[in-house]
Enzyme design. Structure first.
Site, PDB file in Angstrom:
ATOM      1  N   THR A  51      40.125  48.322  37.845  1.00  0.00           N
ATOM      2  CA  THR A  51      38.790  48.822  37.734  1.00  0.00           C
ATOM      3  C   THR A  51      38.746  50.221  38.295  1.00  0.00           C
ATOM      4  O   THR A  51      39.556  50.605  39.243  1.00  0.00           O
ATOM      5  CB  THR A  51      37.872  47.776  38.699  1.00  0.00           C
ATOM      6  OG1 THR A  51      37.895  48.278  40.031  1.00  0.00           O
ATOM      7  CG2 THR A  51      38.164  46.418  38.463  1.00  0.00           C
ATOM      8  N   GLU A  52      37.642  50.707  38.011  1.00  0.00           N
ATOM      9  CA  GLU A  52      37.769  52.291  38.330  1.00  0.00           C
ATOM     10  C   GLU A  52      37.339  52.461  40.112  1.00  0.00           C
ATOM     11  O   GLU A  52      37.405  53.404  40.420  1.00  0.00           O
ATOM     12  CB  GLU A  52      36.495  52.874  37.703  1.00  0.00           C
ATOM     13  CG  GLU A  52      35.184  52.083  37.740  1.00  0.00           C
ATOM     14  CD  GLU A  52      34.322  52.802  36.833  1.00  0.00           C
ATOM     15  OE1 GLU A  52      33.804  53.967  36.808  1.00  0.00           O
ATOM     16  OE2 GLU A  52      33.726  51.875  35.838  1.00  0.00           O
ATOM     17  N   ALA A  53      37.136  51.214  40.619  1.00  0.00           N
ATOM     18  CA  ALA A  53      37.105  51.437  42.005  1.00  0.00           C
ATOM     19  C   ALA A  53      38.171  51.560  42.595  1.00  0.00           C
ATOM     20  O   ALA A  53      38.578  51.904  44.125  1.00  0.00           O
ATOM     21  CB  ALA A  53      36.549  49.954  42.648  1.00  0.00           C
TER      22      ALA A  53
END
Lengths: 273, 352
Positions: A51-53
């Site tokens: 995820t882009e986190a």
């Protein structure tokens, strides 16, 4: 079989089949994450979810509320940040696929997740771009799902690039060769994109859905595959995984809001006493 | 950039905001979705700060709360949660329609690249150029042309898209732990935290706990913001509630839903702000109010179970150059022999 399923279960199960083993897949929350996890628990156990986190190699134990929640961070292999994900992972070509939910989409797979209505006099500001433009722009392919969105002739706002004006336009604009939306799964059927013109066409109809129901939702003269298949219904195994992993996704947004708000009110009033 | 060198910067959230925040400042949230600095955010609202400009990747409830309180009038954002779904008019929708805020639409990558460029001291930074066909780049908000530009790669001549670097006046960050000087340690989803904090001219930091500097020195890989960037350290347990902090607590979904439900119309939104931001003097009072309303058990149910990281071993032989007999391991000499040698070689200067 005769097992009953919800429309969300059908969409998630169909989307999951698009992911292959050992692929890197960038995912947000909701239907997309449910599809990624279902794939990992069935035919693609070595797929890597990121995820882009800044989380890579996650193994969520329930469907996350958002891309950074603790469901995702109980054991993962690479803790980096958002810039790292978009540059060292995505821009270097490691992301094979991305799952994405759609607000508005046009015939070439261009998408809007920003505004409904004229942006200067809008009716609703949707969530906004988030990471969608880059993921759709640079992942090997984009697997799209749409359960509350709409087909439009012209987007109210152009958030994420599909095939632009069709043909080679996307690649001439600098996006990686071969990239782009590969499939769109809606509540009525499954759409793919013509290899040359890049215009979407109907490839599969969901069980029991008449072709007319699809045409009603599409404002242009929709092309249909010569051999129209029927979307496979989810299996008992898939349903068991989904209902345990993501009951709130399975019931759909409208029902979810109703059920969850009722439960919230119960909790709040109970505990006040 | 100002360097903050005090050894002890502990203060209350009230003091920190009163001392370091000016009306009209720009600021960046150095957390996104996870571990949100909500106690500090609420203090901005409580003190009635005005005309702030906010940078945030993805708002979850903090942006809506600031908009309802008319604290911010300029917003640079990539994503804002709509937990109520598309049918509800969100506080952001209302503020935009009423002209109370102007907006600049970005993507996650390009917004954070603005911060990274600023943090690195660079005027601009390249970003993935494919998005230049989209309205995110084509349409302009209140930043006008001070956002994207197209240049050529000086080596290949290829077209590039760049974003301008920004250094907001301050950043708000919440972390698991920090020492008194402000060495802040965060783990979990790192998202935007490092670049947003390092871009700012100063960082107002809150943490779940203050630890001795020795703890920081044994785990420097966890330090995400170094003390010299930090102007204030606020010890604040539950400072991110209702968002989650790994090792401390989970997100509080029912409480979050209560805000989302209340924010759907201005009257209930005002009642929510009064009860949860204006009435409590600080975060402790907010938690006390929570326990009165919902019971301490409800709060305790969100406490984290442990999932320990294996500690990194920073060990070595820790041996001095001089062994137990006072002989150098590298030269084979004693200290007296060493000094005699320096004299013999003419390396010693007689300064008298």
């Amino acid at each position: 079989m005769g097992t009953k399923y919800t429309i969300q279960e059908l969409i998630v199960a169909r989307a999951a089949k698009e992911l292959q083993d050992r692929e890197f897949v960038a995912i947000g929350q909701g239907i997309a994450m449910a599809a990624g996890v279902l794939a990992r628990r069935t035919h693609a156990p070595n797929a890597v979810i990121l995820t882009e986190a800044g989380l890579l190699g996650i193994d969520p134990f329930k469907v996350p509320l958002h891309i950074a929640d603790p469901t995702c961070t109980r054991g993962f292999t690479y803790s980096c940040d958002m810039i790292d994900i978009f540059t060292t992972v995505l821009n270097q070509g490691y992301v094979d696929a991305t799952f994405l939910g759609v607000g508005q989409i046009d015939r070439y797979g261009n998408m809007n997740s920003s505004y409904l209505g004229d942006p200067d006099a809008f009716t609703i500001r949707m969530t906004g771009a988030g990471g969608a433009p880059e993921f759709v722009g640079y992942a090997g392919r984009a697997i799209l799902t749409m359960s509350g969105g709409a087909f439009v002739e012209k987007l109210d706002y152009f958030t994420s690039p599909g095939y632009l004006t069709g043909g080679n336009a996307r690649y001439e604009a600098g996006m990686p060769a071969g990239s782009g939306p590969s499939v769109l799964i809606t509540t009525r059927g499954v759409f793919k994109f013509d290899a040359v013109t890049k215009e979407m066409f109907l490839a599969e109809l969901h069980p029991g859905v008449p072709l007319e129901a699809v045409r009603e939702e599409v404002p242009w003269d929709l092309k249909v595959a010569d051999i129209l298949k029927t979307t496979p219904a989810p299996t008992g195994e898939e349903l068991a995984i989904l209902r345990s992993f993501a009951p709130d996704v399975v019931m759909g947004r409208k029902l979810q809001l109703e059920v969850v708000m009722k439960q919230v009110i119960n909790l709040l009033t109970q505990k006040a006493g | 950039m100002e360097k903050f060198m005090d050894a002890d910067k502990r203060m209350t959230a009230r003091e920190a905001v009163a001392r370091f925040v000016r009306d009209g400042d720009s600021f960046v949230f150095a957390n996104c979705l996870y571990c949100m600095p909500l106690a500090l955010t609420h203090e901005l609202i409580r003190q009635g700060k005005k005309n702030l400009m906010a940078f945030q990747q993805g708002g979850i409830e903090e942006i809506d709360q600031l908009l309802l309180s008319e604290v911010i009038d300029r917003l640079v954002i990539a994503y804002n949660f709509r937990s109520g779904g598309p049918r509800i008019v969100s506080p952001l929708d209302r503020a935009l329609k009423e002209g109370k805020v102007v907006i600049e639409e970005m993507t996650n990558h390009t917004l954070l690249s603005m911060m990274k460029a600023g943090a690195m001291g660079y005027p601009f930074l390249p970003v993935l150029p494919g998005i230049k066909v989209t309205d995110v780049v084509r349409r302009r908000g209140f930043l006008g042309d001070q956002r994207f530009a197209e240049i050529r790669d000086p080596f290949t001549g290829a077209e590039m898209l760049v974003v301008k670097g920004y250094n907001p006046d301050f950043a708000l960050i919440h972390v698991q732990r920090a020492d008194r000087a402000g060495n802040g340690q965060l783990w979990g989803a790192m998202i935007n935290s490092k670049w947003a904090a390092l871009a700012a001219k100063k960082v107002i930091l809150s943490c779940e706990e203050i630890v001795e500097t020795g703890v920081i020195m044994s785990s420097p890989h966890l330090t995400i913001v170094p003390a010299h960037k930090v102007c204030a350290v606020v010890e604040c347990p539950w400072g991110a509630h209702p968002s989650e902090v790994l090792g401390h607590y989970d997100y509080d979904f029912p409480f979050r839903a209560l805000f989302v439900g209340s924010s759907a119309n201005p009257d209930s939104a005002r009642a929510w702000l009064d009860e949860w931001i204006h009435a409590p003097a600080d975060r402790q009072a907010y938690i006390d109010q929570y326990c009165r309303r919902f019971g301490k058990k409800t709060l305790d149910a969100f406490r984290a179970k442990p999932f320990k990281s294996v500690p990194a071993d920073y060990g070595s032989t820790f041996s001095l150059d001089w062994d137990e007999e006072g002989r150098s391991r590298t030269m084979g000499m004693t200290m007296a022999e060493f000094i005699a040698m320096l004299g013999e070689k003419g390396a010693l200067i007689d300064g008298n």
